[in-house]
Design an enzyme around this catalytic site. Structure first.
Site, PDB file in Angstrom:
ATOM      1  N   GLU A 147      27.988  20.881 -60.885  1.00  0.00           N
ATOM      2  CA  GLU A 147      27.861  22.357 -61.059  1.00  0.00           C
ATOM      3  C   GLU A 147      28.431  22.580 -62.510  1.00  0.00           C
ATOM      4  O   GLU A 147      29.152  22.081 -63.045  1.00  0.00           O
ATOM      5  CB  GLU A 147      28.825  23.001 -60.016  1.00  0.00           C
ATOM      6  CG  GLU A 147      30.321  22.596 -60.027  1.00  0.00           C
ATOM      7  CD  GLU A 147      31.162  23.365 -60.969  1.00  0.00           C
ATOM      8  OE1 GLU A 147      32.441  22.976 -60.993  1.00  0.00           O
ATOM      9  OE2 GLU A 147      30.689  24.426 -61.448  1.00  0.00           O
ATOM     10  N   CYS A 256      39.500  24.128 -63.917  1.00  0.00           N
ATOM     11  CA  CYS A 256      38.647  23.218 -64.209  1.00  0.00           C
ATOM     12  C   CYS A 256      39.036  22.604 -65.511  1.00  0.00           C
ATOM     13  O   CYS A 256      39.231  21.193 -65.470  1.00  0.00           O
ATOM     14  CB  CYS A 256      37.236  23.668 -64.529  1.00  0.00           C
ATOM     15  SG  CYS A 256      36.741  24.332 -62.879  1.00  0.00           S
TER      16      CYS A 256
HETATM   17  C1  UDX Z   1      34.627  26.417 -67.212  1.00  0.00           C
HETATM   18  C2  UDX Z   1      33.500  26.025 -67.809  1.00  0.00           C
HETATM   19  O1  UDX Z   1      33.014  26.974 -68.620  1.00  0.00           O
HETATM   20  C3  UDX Z   1      32.270  25.836 -66.704  1.00  0.00           C
HETATM   21  O2  UDX Z   1      31.009  25.456 -67.401  1.00  0.00           O
HETATM   22  C4  UDX Z   1      32.778  24.614 -65.646  1.00  0.00           C
HETATM   23  O3  UDX Z   1      31.594  24.676 -64.811  1.00  0.00           O
HETATM   24  C5  UDX Z   1      33.917  25.231 -65.052  1.00  0.00           C
HETATM   25  O4  UDX Z   1      34.956  25.187 -66.165  1.00  0.00           O
HETATM   26  P1  UDX Z   1      35.760  28.350 -66.148  1.00  0.00           P
HETATM   27  O5  UDX Z   1      36.958  27.502 -65.841  1.00  0.00           O
HETATM   28  O6  UDX Z   1      35.346  29.469 -65.281  1.00  0.00           O
HETATM   29  O7  UDX Z   1      34.526  27.626 -66.530  1.00  0.00           O
HETATM   30  O8  UDX Z   1      36.397  29.415 -67.352  1.00  0.00           O
HETATM   31  P2  UDX Z   1      35.943  29.497 -68.721  1.00  0.00           P
HETATM   32  O9  UDX Z   1      35.073  30.752 -68.844  1.00  0.00           O
HETATM   33  O10 UDX Z   1      35.238  28.449 -69.564  1.00  0.00           O
HETATM   34  O11 UDX Z   1      37.313  29.625 -69.649  1.00  0.00           O
HETATM   35  C6  UDX Z   1      38.148  28.740 -69.560  1.00  0.00           C
HETATM   36  C7  UDX Z   1      39.314  28.936 -70.350  1.00  0.00           C
HETATM   37  O12 UDX Z   1      38.979  29.010 -71.927  1.00  0.00           O
HETATM   38  C8  UDX Z   1      40.198  30.167 -69.897  1.00  0.00           C
HETATM   39  O13 UDX Z   1      41.510  30.338 -70.198  1.00  0.00           O
HETATM   40  C9  UDX Z   1      39.713  31.209 -71.134  1.00  0.00           C
HETATM   41  O14 UDX Z   1      40.327  32.305 -71.282  1.00  0.00           O
HETATM   42  C10 UDX Z   1      39.542  30.280 -72.297  1.00  0.00           C
HETATM   43  N1  UDX Z   1      38.627  30.690 -73.444  1.00  0.00           N
HETATM   44  C11 UDX Z   1      37.290  30.823 -72.944  1.00  0.00           C
HETATM   45  C12 UDX Z   1      39.150  31.066 -74.477  1.00  0.00           C
HETATM   46  O15 UDX Z   1      40.321  30.891 -74.785  1.00  0.00           O
HETATM   47  N2  UDX Z   1      38.385  31.398 -75.558  1.00  0.00           N
HETATM   48  C13 UDX Z   1      36.972  31.403 -75.438  1.00  0.00           C
HETATM   49  O16 UDX Z   1      36.174  31.858 -76.529  1.00  0.00           O
HETATM   50  C14 UDX Z   1      36.451  31.229 -74.314  1.00  0.00           C
END
Ligand code: UDX
Length: 431
Positions: A147, A256
């Site tokens: 996924e 994740c």
């Molecule tokens: C992530 C992956 O994006 C996704 O493809 C995978 O299936 C599951 O893990 P998710 O954990 O929902 O998804 O969060 P994501 O939106 O990727 O953000 C992860 C972390 O990075 C968060 O703490 C977010 O605040 C941080 N982040 C994200 C940043 O600090 N800056 C950004 O530009 C993007």
């Protein structure tokens, strides 16, 4: 259309089941918790995912989606069996496969002939073989179909994915799984199971690396006097870099990235490769928590050091109510350890729910129901999660009710000129 059993109704299983029923398949979702199954059968969706409750309701009404207790109950009449159970992180950093093995054991005796078992959860490289061994069914193929769902946009990520990855050495099984997605217009790549499992880990590890890189660039910008927002904007025009995932912050987290990056570093180590680069990505992230916490503590002037700070944002990112491995919590653990009192507000964390005390019993934080209640008499205001509503704070009112005059914006959410015009000392990340 096919008959699909979904084993596990967390945010991956529930999203996968609801979306597959939306695509026209007959889906039975199984969970071990009878109360949760009863709530789901009544259309009560326990997670914040845009559009998910509508798809669950649609599936229940059409009869294409139903919920049962126990994996065997779901699998006995299905053709495809999606394993969507948790693969939490063990103490040594490796992924804990006990839930996966338990689920495989439970369905092995009831699987109809020529079933296809599909690993949807993020599982260590080589897990397809583990599941096949546990199943002990030579007539059943095991396929990896990782996924790529982000919390908050899981439904759209499922129905409009950038790609679908299928890992199997059984060509017929791969074609059968690919056919489940026939109504989705996106590239479908078929590879071997180990490569499919590695694609998932490598993708998350790369995204985490990109974030640690941009946070390190933010630190460099502070040292040389550059504005990181302009630096990443200039970088993002290069199509090889891309505009996404370049926002500096307090560090990255969630259920994740931390788990998957540590698991990949451990998988590499067990395979004889010292993945120093990835370990450094993890180290830079820890340092970002430290650096952000220091900004917060340093923002409190001596005159008001006995006062509390107001924190806006506890969830790991905006658009979700998930507190697991939240960067906000990592920063606040460090701030609280230096003796600072904390009042926190987050639109997705209800003060009366007490989730924070349950998940983080050792962290002394008073959760309140309004940003201005948190800010009354506060020594400093700290933004840790990028909720849009924090952009529209009434800074005139904040200037009146706060004791201190500092704002630490760990997500570079605000236009610094607005608080500065009202006499605040604005502290951002990399600018
Ligand atoms: C992530 C992956 O994006 C996704 O493809 C995978 O299936 C599951 O893990 P998710 O954990 O929902 O998804 O969060 P994501 O939106 O990727 O953000 C992860 C972390 O990075 C968060 O703490 C977010 O605040 C941080 N982040 C994200 C940043 O600090 N800056 C950004 O530009 C993007």
């Amino acid at each position: 259309m096919a008959s699909i059993a979904i084993i596990g109704t967390g945010y991956v299983g529930l999203t996968t089941g609801a979306c597959f029923s939306h695509l026209g398949h007959d889906v039975i979702c199984a969970d071990i918790d009878p109360e949760k199954v009863a709530r789901l059968q009544n259309g009560d969706v326990p997670i914040v995912e845009k559009g998910l409750d509508r798809l669950v309701d649609e599936g229940l009404r059409s009869g294409k989606l139903s919920f049962v207790v126990g994996a065997a109950e779901a699998s006995k009449h299905a053709e495809f069996h999606y394993l969507c159970v948790p693969t939490p992180q063990s103490d040594d950093g490796s992924a804990d496969l006990s839930y996966l093995q338990t689920a495989a054991k439970e369905i092995s005796a009831v699987l109809p002939e020529n079933s296809v078992v599909v690993n949807k959860s993020t599982v260590p490289v080589g897990s397809t073989r583990v599941v096949a061994r546990v199943l002990g069914r030579s007539d059943v193929a095991v396929v990896s179909n990782p996924e790529f769902l982000r919390e908050g946009t899981a439904v759209s990520d499922f129905l409009q994915p950038d790609r679908i990855v299928i890992g199997s050495r059984d060509q017929e099984a791969s074609i059968r799984v690919a056919a489940l997605y026939s109504r989705i217009a996106t590239p479908i790549m078929v590879t071997d199971p180990v490569s499919a499992e590695t694609i998932k880990y490598a993708s998350n590890a790369f995204l985490a690396s990109k974030l640690s890189f941009v946070n390190a660039i933010a630190t460099l910008c502070e040292a040389v006097g550059a504005d990181v927002n302009d630096v990443v904007l200039g970088m993002g025009y290069d199509s090889r870099i891309g505009r996404e995932f370049l926002r500096p912050g307090p560090g990255w987290g969630g259920s994740c990235f931390p788990k998957d990056t540590k698991a990949l570093a451990r998988i590499a180590q067990d395979a004889g490769y010292d993945f120093r680069f990835l370990n450094e990505v993890l180290q830079v992230n820890e340092e970002q928590f430290d650096r952000t916490a220091k900004k917060v503590v340093d923002s409190i002037s001596d005159e008001v050091s006995h006062k509390h700070i107001a924190v806006l944002g506890l969830t790991f990112k905006a658009g979700t109510d998930d507190l697991r491995d939240s960067p906000s919590i990592e920063v606040l653990k460090r701030v609280a350890a230096s003796g600072v009192r904390i009042k926190a507000y987050d639109p997705a964390v209800l003060a009366e729910d007490n989730n924070m005390a349950t998940m983080y019993p050792d962290l002394e934080i008073e959760v309140v129901s309004d940003p201005y209640i948190a800010s009354e008499g506060a020594a400093s205001l700290v933004i840790l999660t990028e909720w849009d509503e924090f952009t529209w704070l009434d800074f005139d009112k904040l200037a009146e009710i706060m004791e201190g005059s500092s704002i630490v914006d760990a997500r570079n959410l605000l236009d610094p000129t607005i608080p500065r015009r009202r006499g605040f000392d604005y502290i951002g990340i990399g600018r």
